[in-house]
Design a protein around this motif. Structure first.
Motif, PDB file in Angstrom:
ATOM      1  N   ILE A   1       0.857  -1.180   0.000  1.00  0.00           N
ATOM      2  CA  ILE A   1       0.000   0.000   0.000  1.00  0.00           C
ATOM      3  C   ILE A   1       0.894   1.231   0.000  1.00  0.00           C
ATOM      4  CG2 ILE A   1      -1.794   1.266   1.238  1.00  0.00           C
ATOM      5  CD1 ILE A   1      -2.699  -1.427   2.420  1.00  0.00           C
ATOM      6  N   GLY A   2       0.854   1.986  -1.111  1.00  0.00           N
ATOM      7  CA  GLY A   2       1.653   3.194  -1.241  1.00  0.00           C
ATOM      8  C   GLY A   2       2.706   3.072  -2.320  1.00  0.00           C
ATOM      9  N   ALA A   3       2.743   4.053  -3.239  1.00  0.00           N
ATOM     10  CA  ALA A   3       3.714   4.037  -4.338  1.00  0.00           C
ATOM     11  C   ALA A   3       4.641   5.236  -4.277  1.00  0.00           C
ATOM     12  CB  ALA A   3       2.988   4.004  -5.690  1.00  0.00           C
ATOM     13  N   GLY A   4       4.882   5.747  -3.054  1.00  0.00           N
ATOM     14  CA  GLY A   4       5.927   6.746  -2.872  1.00  0.00           C
ATOM     15  C   GLY A   4       7.276   6.057  -2.824  1.00  0.00           C
ATOM     16  N   PHE A   5       8.300   6.749  -2.356  1.00  0.00           N
ATOM     17  CA  PHE A   5       9.639   6.167  -2.381  1.00  0.00           C
ATOM     18  C   PHE A   5       9.730   4.885  -1.566  1.00  0.00           C
ATOM     19  CE2 PHE A   5      11.253  10.324  -3.929  1.00  0.00           C
ATOM     20  CZ  PHE A   5      11.938   9.831  -5.028  1.00  0.00           C
ATOM     21  N   ALA A   6       9.093   4.827  -0.402  1.00  0.00           N
ATOM     22  CA  ALA A   6       9.172   3.619   0.423  1.00  0.00           C
ATOM     23  C   ALA A   6       8.572   2.421  -0.306  1.00  0.00           C
ATOM     24  CB  ALA A   6       8.456   3.853   1.753  1.00  0.00           C
ATOM     25  N   GLY A   7       7.359   2.581  -0.826  1.00  0.00           N
ATOM     26  CA  GLY A   7       6.706   1.471  -1.509  1.00  0.00           C
ATOM     27  C   GLY A   7       7.332   1.140  -2.845  1.00  0.00           C
ATOM     28  N   ALA A   8       7.688   2.165  -3.629  1.00  0.00           N
ATOM     29  CA  ALA A   8       8.246   1.933  -4.961  1.00  0.00           C
ATOM     30  C   ALA A   8       9.586   1.221  -4.879  1.00  0.00           C
ATOM     31  CB  ALA A   8       8.397   3.259  -5.703  1.00  0.00           C
TER      32      ALA A   8
ATOM     33  N   PRO B   1      -3.952   9.397  -8.292  1.00  0.00           N
ATOM     34  CA  PRO B   1      -3.899   9.009  -9.714  1.00  0.00           C
ATOM     35  C   PRO B   1      -2.486   8.989 -10.281  1.00  0.00           C
ATOM     36  CG  PRO B   1      -4.744  11.247  -9.475  1.00  0.00           C
ATOM     37  CD  PRO B   1      -4.654  10.680  -8.096  1.00  0.00           C
ATOM     38  N   VAL B   2      -1.536   9.586  -9.569  1.00  0.00           N
ATOM     39  CA  VAL B   2      -0.133   9.598 -10.003  1.00  0.00           C
ATOM     40  C   VAL B   2       0.735   9.320  -8.786  1.00  0.00           C
ATOM     41  CG1 VAL B   2      -0.479  11.188 -11.931  1.00  0.00           C
ATOM     42  CG2 VAL B   2       0.048  12.086  -9.653  1.00  0.00           C
ATOM     43  N   PRO B   3       1.934   8.751  -8.984  1.00  0.00           N
ATOM     44  CA  PRO B   3       2.823   8.530  -7.836  1.00  0.00           C
ATOM     45  C   PRO B   3       3.510   9.825  -7.429  1.00  0.00           C
ATOM     46  CG  PRO B   3       3.892   7.807  -9.857  1.00  0.00           C
ATOM     47  CD  PRO B   3       2.492   8.218 -10.239  1.00  0.00           C
ATOM     48  N   GLY B   4       3.927   9.889  -6.181  1.00  0.00           N
ATOM     49  CA  GLY B   4       4.672  11.051  -5.714  1.00  0.00           C
ATOM     50  C   GLY B   4       3.855  12.302  -5.532  1.00  0.00           C
ATOM     51  N   PHE B   5       2.566  12.165  -5.310  1.00  0.00           N
ATOM     52  CA  PHE B   5       1.716  13.349  -5.165  1.00  0.00           C
ATOM     53  C   PHE B   5       1.967  14.057  -3.834  1.00  0.00           C
ATOM     54  CE2 PHE B   5      -2.198  15.563  -3.957  1.00  0.00           C
ATOM     55  CZ  PHE B   5      -2.457  16.304  -5.096  1.00  0.00           C
TER      56      PHE B   5
ATOM     57  N   ARG C   1       7.309  16.270  -3.150  1.00  0.00           N
ATOM     58  CA  ARG C   1       7.304  17.655  -2.658  1.00  0.00           C
ATOM     59  C   ARG C   1       8.499  17.940  -1.757  1.00  0.00           C
ATOM     60  NH1 ARG C   1       1.012  19.232  -1.318  1.00  0.00           N
ATOM     61  NH2 ARG C   1       0.025  17.815  -2.813  1.00  0.00           N
ATOM     62  N   ASN C   2       9.567  17.227  -1.941  1.00  0.00           N
ATOM     63  CA  ASN C   2      10.734  17.439  -1.086  1.00  0.00           C
ATOM     64  C   ASN C   2      11.811  18.210  -1.833  1.00  0.00           C
ATOM     65  OD1 ASN C   2      12.689  15.356  -2.336  1.00  0.00           O
ATOM     66  ND2 ASN C   2      10.808  14.184  -1.991  1.00  0.00           N
ATOM     67  N   ALA C   3      12.905  18.481  -1.155  1.00  0.00           N
ATOM     68  CA  ALA C   3      13.964  19.328  -1.720  1.00  0.00           C
ATOM     69  C   ALA C   3      14.950  18.558  -2.584  1.00  0.00           C
ATOM     70  CB  ALA C   3      14.709  20.038  -0.602  1.00  0.00           C
TER      71      ALA C   3
ATOM     72  N   ILE D   1      13.903  13.773  -8.459  1.00  0.00           N
ATOM     73  CA  ILE D   1      13.086  12.861  -7.661  1.00  0.00           C
ATOM     74  C   ILE D   1      12.016  12.157  -8.488  1.00  0.00           C
ATOM     75  CG2 ILE D   1      13.478  13.942  -5.429  1.00  0.00           C
ATOM     76  CD1 ILE D   1      10.923  15.519  -5.769  1.00  0.00           C
ATOM     77  N   HIS D   2      11.476  12.837  -9.468  1.00  0.00           N
ATOM     78  CA  HIS D   2      10.409  12.219 -10.263  1.00  0.00           C
ATOM     79  C   HIS D   2      10.974  11.119 -11.162  1.00  0.00           C
ATOM     80  CE1 HIS D   2       7.604  15.147  -8.757  1.00  0.00           C
ATOM     81  NE2 HIS D   2       8.444  16.111  -9.076  1.00  0.00           N
ATOM     82  N   ALA D   3      12.172  11.341 -11.724  1.00  0.00           N
ATOM     83  CA  ALA D   3      12.804  10.296 -12.528  1.00  0.00           C
ATOM     84  C   ALA D   3      13.182   9.108 -11.657  1.00  0.00           C
ATOM     85  CB  ALA D   3      14.029  10.850 -13.239  1.00  0.00           C
ATOM     86  N   LEU D   4      13.677   9.358 -10.450  1.00  0.00           N
ATOM     87  CA  LEU D   4      14.056   8.261  -9.558  1.00  0.00           C
ATOM     88  C   LEU D   4      12.843   7.428  -9.170  1.00  0.00           C
ATOM     89  CD1 LEU D   4      16.170   6.814  -7.846  1.00  0.00           C
ATOM     90  CD2 LEU D   4      15.760   8.507  -6.036  1.00  0.00           C
TER      91      LEU D   4
END
Length: 365
Positions: free
Chosen positions: A2-9, A30-34, A39-41, A142-145
């Motif tokens: 559950i979750g497609a941010g950096f931890a899940g991906a 609807p998109v990952p990294g929302f 939203r990080n530096a 971050i988006h490419a990673l």
């Protein structure tokens, strides 16, 4: 999952690379990294004030410097380095962090204020007593990673569903039944990589909550500044809690604010901009007249002791946590995903990050 941010991906990517099959990632947006992951530096920082986290930061940065041969997405990693500043008692703490980093193989040096000012001239007149320089740090796309982790996972058979919010979870024979808006999915294992929503997922599954809190943080971007050198490192004052780095033709700045906020899409608080201006004027006078062009807020999730939560829930069989990465998720993502995949596949425990360390807190909660 559950979750497609950096931890899940990253966990899905490493599970797939290890040969795990039948992995499904569900993401409510609807998109990952929302949220936090987008939203990080974007700063890769290896010298951190926690010996347990430094190896993960080191290994995560090493992954970015030498992406696997089968990696599918170009990832820009601008290795301008990092410059951490400290004052007063913070100087010795930063010196210790530097020494720990060197023992771990991180290329970090302790610098005098004069050396720091030669590297970043805008620090002339700034208030600090020592600095740590790490040449192998920098800024990543971050988006490419994030896309790279997800594409790599999908190429090895991981199914990823976006706009798929979890509505309920219940125990079932041999595992769980996870209800989304459209179907019920049966799973032997749930990997909770839901970021700010990690405790909400735990409640649905019947697990006890952990001491996790979502905190709002703001980022600010200036207009064009002719005197900014795009080759500067990111500069982080760890005593006064703010940082800045080149961004486009100007600067990205942060006051390191950290107010607890409910999971969601946090609004901007104008008072944080005022706090940033006060810190900058006091600590880096040459930046005092920088005007802000735009800003945004995002969430970062912190555990009660500041360490990550990676491991099996001690009371709910089949429930695995990857949460509480705070502000280190980008830097450590590859190492966190590799560790989580190893623990999931092997049924092992890593005591430093195990949720079981909070058992006393849970008993009193």
């Amino acid at each position: 999952m559950i979750g497609a941010g950096f931890a899940g991906a990253a966990t899905a990517y490493h599970l797939a690379r290890s040969g795990a099959g039948g992995v499904l990632v569900v993401e409510q947006e609807p998109v990952p990294g929302f949220h936090a992951s987008g939203r990080n530096a974007a700063m890769i920082r290896q010298c951190v004030p926690d010996e347990a986290l430094q190896p993960l930061a080191r290994d995560g940065a090493a992954f970015l410097r030498a992406l696997p041969p089968d990696w599918q997405v170009p990832v820009g990693f601008k290795r301008n380095g990092s410059l951490l500043l400290a004052s007063g008692d913070g100087v010795e703490r930063l010196r210790r962090d530097t020494e720990v980093g060197r023992r771990l193989g991180i290329e970090v040096e302790f610098w005098t204020p004069e050396q720091a000012r030669r590297r970043v001239p805008v620090l002339e007149g700034a208030e600090f007593d020592g600095a740590a320089w790490c040449a192998t740090d920098g800024v990543v796309d971050i988006h490419a990673l994030l896309t790279g982790y997800l594409k790599g996972a999908a190429a090895r058979g991981v199914e990823i569903r976006y706009g798929c919010a979890v509505r309920s979870i219940r125990r079932a024979a041999g595992g769980f039944e996870v209800a989304t808006g459209e179907e019920v999915v049966r799973a032997r294992t749930i990997i909770n990589a839901a970021g700010a929503w990690a405790n909400a997922v735990a409640r649905m599954a019947g697990a006890a909550e952990l001491p996790l809190r979502a905190c709002r943080r703001h980022l600010f971007v200036s207009g064009p500044l002719s005197w900014v050198d795009s080759g500067w490192p990111f500069v982080w004052d760890v005593s006064h809690d703010f940082y800045f780095r080149p961004e486009g033709e100007g600067l990205l700045l942060c006051a390191c604010d950290q107010d607890e906020f409910p999971p969601g899409d946090p609004p901007v608080d104008p008072a944080v901009g005022e706090a940033l201006a006060e810190k900058i004027a006091r600590c880096v006078p040459r930046l005092a007249r920088v005007s802000i062009q735009r800003c945004w807020a995002g969430l970062r999730t912190l555990s009660g002791d500041g360490k990550f939560v990676i491991g099996w829930d001690p009371r709910l069989e089949g429930f695995f946590w990857v949460a509480g990465l705070g502000g280190h998720g980008v830097t450590t993502s590859a190492a966190v995903g590799a560790l989580a995949a190893r623990l999931v596949r092997g049924g092992e425990t890593e005591p430093s990050f195990s949720p079981a360390r909070f058992d006393a807190w849970r008993s009193g909660a």
